[in-house]
Design a protein around this motif. Structure first.
Motif, PDB file in Angstrom:
ATOM      1  N   LYS A 135       0.835  -1.208   0.000  1.00 36.54           N
ATOM      2  CA  LYS A 135       0.000   0.000   0.000  1.00 36.54           C
ATOM      3  C   LYS A 135       0.865   1.253   0.000  1.00 36.54           C
ATOM      4  O   LYS A 135       0.573   2.222  -0.703  1.00 36.54           O
ATOM      5  N   ARG A 136       1.932   1.227   0.804  1.00 36.93           N
ATOM      6  CA  ARG A 136       2.832   2.388   0.862  1.00 36.93           C
ATOM      7  C   ARG A 136       3.466   2.629  -0.509  1.00 36.93           C
ATOM      8  O   ARG A 136       3.511   3.753  -0.995  1.00 36.93           O
ATOM      9  N   GLU A 137       3.929   1.534  -1.141  1.00 35.95           N
ATOM     10  CA  GLU A 137       4.535   1.671  -2.475  1.00 35.95           C
ATOM     11  C   GLU A 137       3.506   2.173  -3.488  1.00 35.95           C
ATOM     12  O   GLU A 137       3.835   2.972  -4.366  1.00 35.95           O
ATOM     13  N   LEU A 138       2.256   1.706  -3.357  1.00 37.18           N
ATOM     14  CA  LEU A 138       1.195   2.159  -4.263  1.00 37.18           C
ATOM     15  C   LEU A 138       0.948   3.657  -4.106  1.00 37.18           C
ATOM     16  O   LEU A 138       0.818   4.386  -5.089  1.00 37.18           O
ATOM     17  N   LEU A 139       0.897   4.114  -2.837  1.00 33.17           N
ATOM     18  CA  LEU A 139       0.709   5.546  -2.599  1.00 33.17           C
ATOM     19  C   LEU A 139       1.864   6.361  -3.158  1.00 33.17           C
ATOM     20  O   LEU A 139       1.661   7.427  -3.753  1.00 33.17           O
ATOM     21  N   GLU A 140       3.095   5.858  -2.951  1.00 39.35           N
ATOM     22  CA  GLU A 140       4.258   6.555  -3.523  1.00 39.35           C
ATOM     23  C   GLU A 140       4.161   6.599  -5.043  1.00 39.35           C
ATOM     24  O   GLU A 140       4.453   7.625  -5.660  1.00 39.35           O
ATOM     25  N   GLY A 141       3.746   5.471  -5.643  1.00 36.15           N
ATOM     26  CA  GLY A 141       3.588   5.423  -7.094  1.00 36.15           C
ATOM     27  C   GLY A 141       2.535   6.415  -7.581  1.00 36.15           C
ATOM     28  O   GLY A 141       2.732   7.091  -8.596  1.00 36.15           O
ATOM     29  N   LYS A 142       1.428   6.504  -6.835  1.00 37.06           N
ATOM     30  CA  LYS A 142       0.381   7.459  -7.214  1.00 37.06           C
ATOM     31  C   LYS A 142       0.895   8.891  -7.121  1.00 37.06           C
ATOM     32  O   LYS A 142       0.618   9.715  -8.001  1.00 37.06           O
TER      33      LYS A 142
END
Length: 197
Positions: free
Chosen positions: A113-120
């Protein structure tokens, strides 16, 4: 004497055995369940007189018709108990492993989830940068168009001024057309438009 040991000896037919009791008294140790378990599992020295005597008496009980069924029932019960305990330990181990895997899965999920938020966030930043780049490109294209328009207007002014200056010098029309066409690289149609005015 320990009540547990008394029952064990009675079951093994040793309770009334003078020699066995004498050995126990000489041994002068109050055995605990763990000690009996060690003896049953043969984890003590085989030369110990108590162990030797106990093994002899167990062998007699195993052969005794009266005591054999009781011994076998007891052995089966103990084996069942050991299997239950083993299954319980195995179940507890599996539960611990399962909990550990669940915790690892949760950590991986949170990391994802953290990586997804960073990606977003990076995607939003990239979109913003692309939009800024497109805006700058539009501004440059507009500036180029304006400059080309001014250049075209200046060229028209120069051509018209040149035509008028040549006419003022009484140069014939064909020569003027030829000179203008060569100097400004114009087509025949463009030349006609200048002279139609």
């Amino acid at each position: 004497m320990n009540e547990f040991l008394r029952k064990k000896w009675e079951m093994a037919g040793l309770a009334d055995d003078y020699i066995f009791n004498k050995v126990m008294l000489d041994y002068d140790v109050e055995m605990q369940v763990a000690d009996l378990h060690d003896i049953a599992q043969r984890k003590v020295e085989a030369t110990d007189p108590l162990v030797v005597k106990l093994k002899e008496r167990i062998a007699v009980v195993k052969r005794n018709r009266k005591w054999r069924p009781e011994y076998m029932r007891r052995s089966v019960y103990e084996m069942d108990q050991e299997m239950r305990e083993k299954k319980i330990r195995e179940g507890e181990r599996r539960i611990r492993d399962g909990k550990r895997e669940i915790l690892e899965g949760k950590r991986e999920l949170l990391e994802g989830k953290r990586e997804l938020l960073e990606g977003k966030r990076e995607l939003q930043k990239s979109k913003h940068e692309i939009k800024e780049g497109q805006d700058r490109l539009k501004e440059k294209e507009q500036l180029i168009q304006e400059r080309e328009q001014k250049l075209h207007e200046n060229q028209q002014t120069i051509i018209k001024t040149s035509i008028e200056a040549m006419r003022a010098l009484n140069i014939d029309k064909t020569t003027i057309k030829k000179e203008i066409k060569e100097k400004f690289d114009l087509s025949d149609k463009e030349i006609k438009d200048y002279f139609a005015e």
